[in-house]
Motif scaffolding. Sequence first.
Motif, PDB file in Angstrom:
ATOM      1  N   ALA A  54     -30.359  26.508  10.711  1.00 23.68           N
ATOM      2  CA  ALA A  54     -30.601  25.816   9.445  1.00 23.68           C
ATOM      3  C   ALA A  54     -32.085  25.592   9.191  1.00 23.68           C
ATOM      4  O   ALA A  54     -32.492  25.365   8.048  1.00 23.68           O
ATOM      5  CB  ALA A  54     -29.875  24.469   9.439  1.00 23.68           C
ATOM      6  N   ARG A  76     -24.642  31.544   4.609  1.00 22.98           N
ATOM      7  CA  ARG A  76     -25.074  30.268   4.026  1.00 22.98           C
ATOM      8  C   ARG A  76     -25.445  29.301   5.142  1.00 22.98           C
ATOM      9  O   ARG A  76     -25.089  29.483   6.291  1.00 22.98           O
ATOM     10  CB  ARG A  76     -23.970  29.678   3.159  1.00 22.98           C
ATOM     11  CG  ARG A  76     -23.556  30.574   2.002  1.00 22.98           C
ATOM     12  CD  ARG A  76     -22.872  29.790   0.933  1.00 22.98           C
ATOM     13  NE  ARG A  76     -22.388  30.641  -0.134  1.00 22.98           N
ATOM     14  CZ  ARG A  76     -22.090  30.212  -1.356  1.00 22.98           C
ATOM     15  NH1 ARG A  76     -22.230  28.925  -1.659  1.00 22.98           N
ATOM     16  NH2 ARG A  76     -21.641  31.047  -2.279  1.00 22.98           N
ATOM     17  N   LEU A  77     -26.174  28.246   4.748  1.00 20.24           N
ATOM     18  CA  LEU A  77     -26.663  27.192   5.644  1.00 20.24           C
ATOM     19  C   LEU A  77     -27.665  27.729   6.656  1.00 20.24           C
ATOM     20  O   LEU A  77     -27.759  27.255   7.790  1.00 20.24           O
ATOM     21  CB  LEU A  77     -25.504  26.478   6.347  1.00 20.24           C
ATOM     22  CG  LEU A  77     -24.422  25.894   5.441  1.00 20.24           C
ATOM     23  CD1 LEU A  77     -23.509  24.966   6.233  1.00 20.24           C
ATOM     24  CD2 LEU A  77     -25.020  25.172   4.243  1.00 20.24           C
ATOM     25  N   TYR A  87     -30.490  17.176  11.064  1.00 21.03           N
ATOM     26  CA  TYR A  87     -29.315  17.906  10.610  1.00 21.03           C
ATOM     27  C   TYR A  87     -28.145  17.477  11.475  1.00 21.03           C
ATOM     28  O   TYR A  87     -27.990  17.908  12.604  1.00 21.03           O
ATOM     29  CB  TYR A  87     -29.568  19.408  10.757  1.00 21.03           C
ATOM     30  CG  TYR A  87     -28.524  20.315  10.141  1.00 21.03           C
ATOM     31  CD1 TYR A  87     -27.939  20.034   8.914  1.00 21.03           C
ATOM     32  CD2 TYR A  87     -28.152  21.491  10.785  1.00 21.03           C
ATOM     33  CE1 TYR A  87     -27.003  20.886   8.348  1.00 21.03           C
ATOM     34  CE2 TYR A  87     -27.223  22.362  10.226  1.00 21.03           C
ATOM     35  CZ  TYR A  87     -26.656  22.062   9.015  1.00 21.03           C
ATOM     36  OH  TYR A  87     -25.736  22.918   8.459  1.00 21.03           O
ATOM     37  N   PHE A  92     -23.547  18.894   8.236  1.00 21.49           N
ATOM     38  CA  PHE A  92     -22.944  20.229   8.300  1.00 21.49           C
ATOM     39  C   PHE A  92     -21.562  20.256   7.664  1.00 21.49           C
ATOM     40  O   PHE A  92     -21.258  21.156   6.866  1.00 21.49           O
ATOM     41  CB  PHE A  92     -22.850  20.722   9.744  1.00 21.49           C
ATOM     42  CG  PHE A  92     -21.971  21.935   9.874  1.00 21.49           C
ATOM     43  CD1 PHE A  92     -22.399  23.164   9.416  1.00 21.49           C
ATOM     44  CD2 PHE A  92     -20.691  21.824  10.409  1.00 21.49           C
ATOM     45  CE1 PHE A  92     -21.583  24.285   9.481  1.00 21.49           C
ATOM     46  CE2 PHE A  92     -19.862  22.933  10.479  1.00 21.49           C
ATOM     47  CZ  PHE A  92     -20.312  24.165  10.020  1.00 21.49           C
ATOM     48  N   LEU A  95     -21.835  20.102   3.835  1.00 20.32           N
ATOM     49  CA  LEU A  95     -22.381  21.322   3.252  1.00 20.32           C
ATOM     50  C   LEU A  95     -21.443  22.504   3.452  1.00 20.32           C
ATOM     51  O   LEU A  95     -21.313  23.365   2.572  1.00 20.32           O
ATOM     52  CB  LEU A  95     -23.747  21.629   3.870  1.00 20.32           C
ATOM     53  CG  LEU A  95     -24.852  20.625   3.540  1.00 20.32           C
ATOM     54  CD1 LEU A  95     -26.102  20.906   4.367  1.00 20.32           C
ATOM     55  CD2 LEU A  95     -25.175  20.656   2.046  1.00 20.32           C
ATOM     56  N   ALA A  96     -20.779  22.560   4.606  1.00 21.59           N
ATOM     57  CA  ALA A  96     -19.839  23.652   4.866  1.00 21.59           C
ATOM     58  C   ALA A  96     -18.641  23.568   3.932  1.00 21.59           C
ATOM     59  O   ALA A  96     -18.147  24.589   3.437  1.00 21.59           O
ATOM     60  CB  ALA A  96     -19.391  23.632   6.320  1.00 21.59           C
TER      61      ALA A  96
END
Length: 251
Positions: A54, A76-77, A87, A92, A95-96
Motif C-alpha cells: 500500500a 487495487r490498494l 494502515y 484495509f 477499502l477492500a
Amino acid sequence: MSTDSSISLTVVVVVGPTASGKTALLDAIFGDPSARARYGLPEAEIVSADSMQAYRGMDIGTAKPDASLLSRLPHRLIDILDPRDQYTAGDFVRLADEACREIRAAGKLPIVSGGTGFYVRNFICGLPTAPAADPALRAEVARDLEQRGPAAMRAELAASDPESAARIHERDLYRLTRALEIVRSTGRPMADFAPSGAPRSGFRFSTIGVERPREELGARIDGRVDAMMAAGLAEEVAELERSGLGPHDTR
C-alpha cells in the motif's frame, strides 16, 4: 448497484505463504485472455491484501507487481499511502469492501490476494471487537518501550496474555504495542476480542490456498531475496532513509 446486505457478493480469496506463487497463478489464469476463454472465466481485478504494498516508494522490498503485470491484471490498494501513514486492518477491510463492490459493479470478479494473513482473516471474518487505540495510552506504551526495551515489555505482556506474547516477536513493535494497549486498558487478553470465525454476512467467499513443500518454498524465498538485491533493494532502502524514514515508521 443494490446495497441490500442480504445479497451476497462473491469474492475469491487467494492465500499462501510469501513466494508461494499466488500472483503468478492469478496472472496465468486471469491475466491471459485465452486462458480466461478456455476456462469460461470473467475478467478480474486483484485487491491487494499486502500491508506493505500500500505504501509508495516501497516497490522492490514489497515485491510489487510491475507495470506489465498491472496492464494485464489490474491491482487495487497499491501505492495509496505515504510511508508515514498508518494502515490498519480496519482501513484495509473498509477499502477492500469498497473495491470489491466497485469491481463487481463493473462486471468483473474481485479477487483478494496477498501475504498479510491478519488482514485476510479480518476481511473474511470481520474485525476484532477490541477497543479503539487510545493516543495517550499508545504514547505511554511507546515511552515504556524506549525506556525498558522490547524484551521487558514482551515479558510484561506474557504475564497477562501469554498466548499473544508467544505469537508476537519482540521486534514486532506494532503488534507488541497494540497487545499491551489492550491488556492495559481492559485487563483482558487479545483472544477475548477475536471474531467468531464465521464469514461475514453479505459476502460469499471462495478461498484458494497455494502451498509448496517447505524446502521448495525456502529456495524460492532465497531466490526472491537475491533478485531483490540485484534489482536495487539496498538503494531503495537508502532512499527511504534519506527521506527521513526510520525503523519506527510503517510498522
